[in-house]
Design an enzyme around this catalytic site. Sequence first.
Site, PDB file in Angstrom:
ATOM      1  N   HIS A  20       0.816  -1.216   0.000  1.00 30.47           N
ATOM      2  CA  HIS A  20       0.000   0.000   0.000  1.00 30.47           C
ATOM      3  C   HIS A  20       0.853   1.270   0.000  1.00 30.47           C
ATOM      4  CE1 HIS A  20      -4.172   0.703  -0.246  1.00 30.47           C
ATOM      5  NE2 HIS A  20      -4.495   0.874   1.010  1.00 30.47           N
ATOM      6  N   TYR A  66      -2.855   8.592   7.394  1.00 26.22           N
ATOM      7  CA  TYR A  66      -3.294   7.237   7.073  1.00 26.22           C
ATOM      8  C   TYR A  66      -4.119   7.297   5.794  1.00 26.22           C
ATOM      9  CZ  TYR A  66      -1.301   5.650  11.412  1.00 26.22           C
ATOM     10  OH  TYR A  66      -0.399   5.374  12.407  1.00 26.22           O
ATOM     11  N   ASN A  68      -6.915   6.277   4.507  1.00 24.47           N
ATOM     12  CA  ASN A  68      -8.339   6.607   4.363  1.00 24.47           C
ATOM     13  C   ASN A  68      -8.631   8.099   4.431  1.00 24.47           C
ATOM     14  OD1 ASN A  68      -8.421   3.851   4.432  1.00 24.47           O
ATOM     15  ND2 ASN A  68      -9.939   3.691   6.050  1.00 24.47           N
ATOM     16  N   ASN A 114      -9.131   3.368  -1.110  1.00 20.03           N
ATOM     17  CA  ASN A 114      -9.612   4.310  -0.100  1.00 20.03           C
ATOM     18  C   ASN A 114      -8.895   5.654  -0.117  1.00 20.03           C
ATOM     19  OD1 ASN A 114     -11.633   2.645   0.912  1.00 20.03           O
ATOM     20  ND2 ASN A 114     -10.236   1.602   2.307  1.00 20.03           N
TER      21      ASN A 114
END
Length: 212
Positions: A20, A66, A68, A114
């Site tokens: 990610h 982060y 999101n 996301n």
Amino acid sequence: MIRLMVGLGNPGPEYEATNHNAGFWWIDAVAREWKASLTPERSYFGLVARVNRPDGPLWLLEPQTYMNLSGKSVAALARFFKIEPQEILVAHDELDLMPGQAKFKRGGGHAGHNGLRDIHAQLGSADYWRLRLGIGHPGVKAEVIDYVLRKPKPEARVAIEDTIAKTMAVLDLIAAGEMERATMKLNAKPPRPKPPRPAAPDAPGMPVEKAE
């Protein structure tokens, strides 16, 4: 023209080497290439570097919110410097491409990513550029969350790093917003090697050595 380059990822050492974080790896490489230092900027919720280009400043950003909440960081910087969506490039991990592949795309959906989902929401627009860095797909949708938060296999990491290195050769084209030219250069096949010249025939009258 691109005025803001963003790499998506999660902060913290436990996420540093995970799939990610491919976007962070890309921005780190850009910062090294341009000899820029990423430093924490609380106003923009991320690590930021300013690169002085011939046609004006270009910003590098790694949101520390982060994944999101990536859009919170991107929108804060973009609004302050009056950067339009089409002047933004977001580098991110892409399940639908294999490690070693990379593609540019402008606009379109977030495909369940996301980080992109929040950038869409915070900018109020999907009309920004993406650099999709292939990480491959685990093959089963239910395994995607675990997969993106895992480290890639060594050979996959090498393939991703090689692709990132290749994009460094077209950074000026990317900054100019010339994604088609950048893509053509990235995908160009090396020239075929020329066949060796035939050996010149022995000159007449020269003695030929016999093998013992």
